[in-house]
Each structure stands twice: as C-alpha cells, then as structure tokens.
Design an enzyme around this catalytic site. Sequence first.
Site, PDB file in Angstrom:
ATOM      1  N   ASP A  67       0.843  -1.206   0.000  1.00  0.00           N
ATOM      2  CA  ASP A  67       0.000   0.000   0.000  1.00  0.00           C
ATOM      3  C   ASP A  67       0.878   1.256   0.000  1.00  0.00           C
ATOM      4  O   ASP A  67       0.365   2.375  -0.077  1.00  0.00           O
ATOM      5  CB  ASP A  67      -1.002  -0.010   1.160  1.00  0.00           C
ATOM      6  CG  ASP A  67      -0.340  -0.076   2.526  1.00  0.00           C
ATOM      7  OD1 ASP A  67       0.898  -0.210   2.601  1.00  0.00           O
ATOM      8  OD2 ASP A  67      -1.080   0.003   3.531  1.00  0.00           O
ATOM      9  N   SER A  68       2.206   1.058   0.026  1.00  0.00           N
ATOM     10  CA  SER A  68       3.121   2.182  -0.198  1.00  0.00           C
ATOM     11  C   SER A  68       2.885   2.798  -1.571  1.00  0.00           C
ATOM     12  O   SER A  68       3.354   3.901  -1.854  1.00  0.00           O
ATOM     13  CB  SER A  68       4.580   1.714  -0.089  1.00  0.00           C
ATOM     14  OG  SER A  68       4.791   0.550  -0.874  1.00  0.00           O
ATOM     15  N   ASP A 106      -1.193  -6.072  -0.204  1.00  0.00           N
ATOM     16  CA  ASP A 106      -1.525  -5.423   1.067  1.00  0.00           C
ATOM     17  C   ASP A 106      -3.023  -5.193   1.184  1.00  0.00           C
ATOM     18  O   ASP A 106      -3.667  -4.715   0.237  1.00  0.00           O
ATOM     19  CB  ASP A 106      -0.826  -4.054   1.137  1.00  0.00           C
ATOM     20  CG  ASP A 106       0.378  -4.060   2.044  1.00  0.00           C
ATOM     21  OD1 ASP A 106       0.472  -4.943   2.927  1.00  0.00           O
ATOM     22  OD2 ASP A 106       1.233  -3.164   1.877  1.00  0.00           O
ATOM     23  N   LYS A 136      -1.385  -9.364   2.791  1.00  0.00           N
ATOM     24  CA  LYS A 136      -0.614  -8.952   3.970  1.00  0.00           C
ATOM     25  C   LYS A 136      -1.463  -7.991   4.773  1.00  0.00           C
ATOM     26  O   LYS A 136      -2.191  -7.168   4.189  1.00  0.00           O
ATOM     27  CB  LYS A 136       0.700  -8.273   3.539  1.00  0.00           C
ATOM     28  CG  LYS A 136       1.486  -7.704   4.718  1.00  0.00           C
ATOM     29  CD  LYS A 136       2.935  -7.380   4.361  1.00  0.00           C
ATOM     30  CE  LYS A 136       3.156  -6.037   3.714  1.00  0.00           C
ATOM     31  NZ  LYS A 136       2.702  -4.885   4.507  1.00  0.00           N
ATOM     32  N   GLU A 138      -1.411  -5.482   8.525  1.00  0.00           N
ATOM     33  CA  GLU A 138      -0.605  -4.914   9.598  1.00  0.00           C
ATOM     34  C   GLU A 138      -1.255  -5.184  10.950  1.00  0.00           C
ATOM     35  O   GLU A 138      -2.486  -5.166  11.070  1.00  0.00           O
ATOM     36  CB  GLU A 138      -0.453  -3.400   9.401  1.00  0.00           C
ATOM     37  CG  GLU A 138       0.338  -3.042   8.162  1.00  0.00           C
ATOM     38  CD  GLU A 138       0.553  -1.540   7.989  1.00  0.00           C
ATOM     39  OE1 GLU A 138       0.218  -0.759   8.912  1.00  0.00           O
ATOM     40  OE2 GLU A 138       1.050  -1.155   6.920  1.00  0.00           O
ATOM     41  N   GLU A 205       9.105  -4.446  10.280  1.00  0.00           N
ATOM     42  CA  GLU A 205       9.503  -3.141   9.733  1.00  0.00           C
ATOM     43  C   GLU A 205       9.991  -2.200  10.840  1.00  0.00           C
ATOM     44  O   GLU A 205       9.347  -2.075  11.892  1.00  0.00           O
ATOM     45  CB  GLU A 205       8.331  -2.482   8.992  1.00  0.00           C
ATOM     46  CG  GLU A 205       8.735  -1.102   8.450  1.00  0.00           C
ATOM     47  CD  GLU A 205       7.778  -0.471   7.462  1.00  0.00           C
ATOM     48  OE1 GLU A 205       6.756  -1.106   7.123  1.00  0.00           O
ATOM     49  OE2 GLU A 205       8.066   0.664   7.026  1.00  0.00           O
TER      50      GLU A 205
HETATM   51  O1  KIV Z   1       3.543  -1.132   1.599  1.00  0.00           O
HETATM   52  C1  KIV Z   1       4.701  -1.573   1.560  1.00  0.00           C
HETATM   53  O2  KIV Z   1       5.463  -1.327   0.626  1.00  0.00           O
HETATM   54  C2  KIV Z   1       5.138  -2.390   2.673  1.00  0.00           C
HETATM   55  C3  KIV Z   1       6.602  -2.665   2.774  1.00  0.00           C
HETATM   56  C4  KIV Z   1       7.281  -1.461   3.263  1.00  0.00           C
HETATM   57  C5  KIV Z   1       6.879  -3.861   3.607  1.00  0.00           C
HETATM   58  O3  KIV Z   1       4.363  -2.786   3.477  1.00  0.00           O
END
Ligand code: KIV
Length: 289
Positions: A67-68, A106, A136, A138, A205
Amino acid sequence: MSTFTIDTATSRATPTPAPMRRLTVPRIKAMKGADGKTAQPIVMLTAYTARMAQLLDPHCELLLVGDSLGQVIYGLPSTVPVTLEMMCAHGAAVVRGSYHSVVVIDMPFGAYEASPEHAFASAARILKETGAAAVKLEGGSAMAETVAFLSARGIPVMGHVGLTPQAVNMLGGYGARGKSEAEAAKILADAVAVAEAGAFAIVLEGVIEEVAIAATKTVACPTIGIGASSQCDGQVLVTEDMLGLFERTPRFVKRYDDLAARIGAAAEAYAGEVRARAFPTDEQIYPGK
Ligand code: KIV
C-alpha cells in the site's frame, strides 16, 4: 485469397518468452526449515505495475503490491487513504506481469480491522480480482484472530509488525520501534501471536536489530525485514527507493541506482532535441507558391 490475422498483443503484454512455474506459499514457508534456519535469504521487492513486475520477477521469491503505492504512485501523504480498488487494480497488473514470484497484496487501511468477517470479504475480493496468492495485513496480537480466521478459510496471510505505517496517526511518525524494553517485548509478542495464528511469513519493519533477531529466532515462519536487520530470514525494500527514484529515502535504504537523476537527464536530452527542431518554412512546404 489469404486471410490475415491481426496480432493485437503488443510486446508490452507478453513479458518473458518462457513462462516459469510459479512458487507457492507453502514453498516460501518451507524456506525456513524445521531447525529454524533459512538456507537462502528470501528476496522480496514491491511492484505496482505489470512492467515493473516483469523486470523484478526473475530475481525475487515474493513480489509485494504494497500500500506504499499510495505515496509512490499516487502522491498521497500516507498509506491511510489507499483503497481496496487501488490494491485490486495494481495487484491484477502485477500478477499479469509475473510468472515466478508469489504475489502478496496489502490489505489497505479500513478493509480488515473491524472484524475477521470483514477481513475475509476484503481478502476474498483481492484474491478473486487479482489472481494473487496471499494478502498482507498490519498488526500483531490484535489481528491474530483475523489471521487465524483467514488462514483457516484458504487465504494465506503475511503478517506485518513493528512499525506499521497504517497506524501512523497512533504512532505519531515513522521512527524505529522497539527502543524501550516494553516496546521490544510487545513487538516480539506480536510476532509470536501472528505466527501462531498461522501467518506464513512476517514483515518486521523499522525495529531495532535485537528485536528483529529475537523475533526471527522465536517464530517458526520466515521473517522479512525492512529497516530491521540483515539477520531476518528475508529482505524487502520499496523498489523505487532502492532504484533511487526519490531524493529522500529512509536512512536504512541502500540505493542500487540513481534513476531520478538518469530520468531527469533523459527528459532534458529529449526536450532539448524537440526544441532544437527547425520548423519548415512555407517555401519548403509549398515550393514556388
Ligand atoms: O507497503 C509496503 O510497501 C510495505 C513494505 C514497506 C513492507 O508494506
């Protein structure tokens, strides 16, 4: 009379000439042996587009549609505004562009926290619309029930503990976590809770090295570090950071290129050539008129 078929598939749509067999989630999990050792560190990079996936895929075991992308692709201030629609669109592109890596997507903020059932609906939509193999999410102990709920229903989950950027409004920033004894113990407990709930791997992280080492030694599944420690079972970076696409990157990021400067130079050269074009005179276009 001959019949011609127009080939509408552009070369951009057909990446690698010989499709490889895609890795699976159980194979990733098994990269950390029963003795707790990982023979070969696991390589993960972020990808948000089909073309980037094509380029990274042969070199990775895991591609993360992180989600970056909120900041990297959309210029958003954090990952908080990222939507399920964005994740599905980019996730599908990355699956189309890859043959080898396990694609992990994510779950965006707001798509899974309310209840395990809510998380299941979002994760099922992600897997159906993208063809990816895993999601994924969090969070530590608070998300363990959700990780177990999804895992028991056929959805592989990668955990993410330590610095959890979706919680930036609670954390107050992106600083390293685990500096106090209490915080270090909490992160370790979070990793254990998520692993015992069935996560097939866990991103650690922005945690101090002692915490990353302790978590890696304690949990049975592979840990993937980012700003954590080279002692984790694997490593992930945001691809655009390691390519040097941004002037400012987190301190722990090693740059393998300086793409920002190279793109700037290429654009400057292009612009210079376009502007140097001489327009033809009327006489050249209509001789003798
Ligand atoms: O969103 C992302 O790119 C991430 C990585 C930093 C692990 O969660």
